[in-house]
Write a protein that holds these residues in place. Structure first.
Motif, PDB file in Angstrom:
ATOM      1  N   ASN A  54       0.586  -1.288   0.080  1.00  0.00           N
ATOM      2  CA  ASN A  54       0.157   0.190  -0.079  1.00  0.00           C
ATOM      3  C   ASN A  54       0.725   1.283   0.096  1.00  0.00           C
ATOM      4  OD1 ASN A  54      -1.627   2.189   1.194  1.00  0.00           O
ATOM      5  ND2 ASN A  54      -3.087   0.498   1.059  1.00  0.00           N
ATOM      6  N   VAL A  55       1.852   1.465   0.899  1.00  0.00           N
ATOM      7  CA  VAL A  55       2.706   2.376   0.853  1.00  0.00           C
ATOM      8  C   VAL A  55       3.524   2.757  -0.302  1.00  0.00           C
ATOM      9  CG1 VAL A  55       4.771   3.319   2.061  1.00  0.00           C
ATOM     10  CG2 VAL A  55       3.177   2.068   3.410  1.00  0.00           C
ATOM     11  N   THR A  56       4.046   1.552  -0.916  1.00  0.00           N
ATOM     12  CA  THR A  56       4.742   1.655  -2.340  1.00  0.00           C
ATOM     13  C   THR A  56       3.748   2.040  -3.505  1.00  0.00           C
ATOM     14  OG1 THR A  56       6.203  -0.189  -1.688  1.00  0.00           O
ATOM     15  CG2 THR A  56       6.338   0.337  -4.012  1.00  0.00           C
ATOM     16  N   ALA A  57       2.500   1.498  -3.499  1.00  0.00           N
ATOM     17  CA  ALA A  57       1.611   2.095  -4.353  1.00  0.00           C
ATOM     18  C   ALA A  57       1.104   3.574  -4.292  1.00  0.00           C
ATOM     19  CB  ALA A  57       0.223   1.114  -4.280  1.00  0.00           C
ATOM     20  N   GLY A  58       1.128   3.920  -3.051  1.00  0.00           N
ATOM     21  CA  GLY A  58       0.743   5.254  -2.723  1.00  0.00           C
ATOM     22  C   GLY A  58       1.950   6.205  -3.381  1.00  0.00           C
ATOM     23  N   ALA A  59       3.178   5.610  -3.076  1.00  0.00           N
ATOM     24  CA  ALA A  59       4.220   6.489  -3.477  1.00  0.00           C
ATOM     25  C   ALA A  59       4.411   6.432  -5.098  1.00  0.00           C
ATOM     26  CB  ALA A  59       5.715   5.789  -2.996  1.00  0.00           C
ATOM     27  N   LEU A  60       4.090   5.668  -5.863  1.00  0.00           N
ATOM     28  CA  LEU A  60       3.891   5.534  -6.963  1.00  0.00           C
ATOM     29  C   LEU A  60       2.893   6.438  -7.781  1.00  0.00           C
ATOM     30  CD1 LEU A  60       5.231   4.143  -9.567  1.00  0.00           C
ATOM     31  CD2 LEU A  60       3.447   2.240  -9.458  1.00  0.00           C
ATOM     32  N   LEU A  61       1.841   6.349  -6.971  1.00  0.00           N
ATOM     33  CA  LEU A  61       0.895   7.216  -7.426  1.00  0.00           C
ATOM     34  C   LEU A  61       1.123   8.776  -7.349  1.00  0.00           C
ATOM     35  CD1 LEU A  61      -2.180   7.840  -8.160  1.00  0.00           C
ATOM     36  CD2 LEU A  61      -2.909   7.660  -5.893  1.00  0.00           C
ATOM     37  N   ASN A  62       2.065   8.847  -6.053  1.00  0.00           N
ATOM     38  CA  ASN A  62       2.401  10.442  -5.959  1.00  0.00           C
ATOM     39  C   ASN A  62       3.218  10.560  -7.184  1.00  0.00           C
ATOM     40  OD1 ASN A  62       1.081  10.859  -3.602  1.00  0.00           O
ATOM     41  ND2 ASN A  62       2.748  10.417  -2.290  1.00  0.00           N
ATOM     42  N   PHE A  63       4.229   9.695  -7.424  1.00  0.00           N
ATOM     43  CA  PHE A  63       5.127  10.155  -8.732  1.00  0.00           C
ATOM     44  C   PHE A  63       4.399  10.232  -9.947  1.00  0.00           C
ATOM     45  CE2 PHE A  63       7.232   8.283 -12.421  1.00  0.00           C
ATOM     46  CZ  PHE A  63       8.179   8.961 -12.463  1.00  0.00           C
ATOM     47  N   PHE A  64       3.357   9.653 -10.326  1.00  0.00           N
ATOM     48  CA  PHE A  64       2.621   9.784 -11.365  1.00  0.00           C
ATOM     49  C   PHE A  64       2.071  11.047 -11.599  1.00  0.00           C
ATOM     50  CE2 PHE A  64       1.860   4.986 -11.892  1.00  0.00           C
ATOM     51  CZ  PHE A  64       2.883   4.624 -12.388  1.00  0.00           C
ATOM     52  N   LEU A  65       1.410  11.520 -10.121  1.00  0.00           N
ATOM     53  CA  LEU A  65       0.636  12.697 -10.022  1.00  0.00           C
ATOM     54  C   LEU A  65       1.651  13.866 -10.159  1.00  0.00           C
ATOM     55  CD1 LEU A  65      -2.011  11.975  -7.017  1.00  0.00           C
ATOM     56  CD2 LEU A  65      -2.427  12.256  -9.481  1.00  0.00           C
TER      57      LEU A  65
END
Length: 90
Positions: free
Chosen positions: A31-42
């Motif tokens: 979940n944390v890694t997916a959130g970080a990836l989402l932040n990167f995409f945004l």
């Protein structure tokens, strides 16, 4: 400019990223890694999409503004022309 998304949308996006990794990459992502990836995409890709959307809207608005004269044009000084036509028709 920071692109923020609503909390419930963010939660769904993170779950979608986790599912994508599980089904397509054959590995789990936390979940944390997916959130970080989402932040990167945004932060990295989000502005590209945002700017394209703004450009599309600008183009559409400019087209509509250019059509205003066609859509709402009224011939000027028509009283006597109409009056003369009515007299000839009698």
């Amino acid at each position: 400019m920071t692109i923020d998304i609503p909390r419930d949308t963010r939660t769904e996006a993170i779950a979608s990223i986790e599912r994508y990794f599980q089904e397509n990459m054959e590995e789990r992502i936390g979940n944390v890694t997916a959130g970080a990836l989402l932040n990167f995409f945004l932060e990295e890709i989000g502005p590209v999409i945002y700017n394209k959307a703004v450009a599309d809207v600008q183009e559409r608005l400019q087209t509509r503004v250019m059509e205003l004269d066609i859509e709402f044009h009224e011939d000027e000084l028509q009283y006597w022309r109409k009056s003369d036509r009515q007299r000839k028709g009698r």
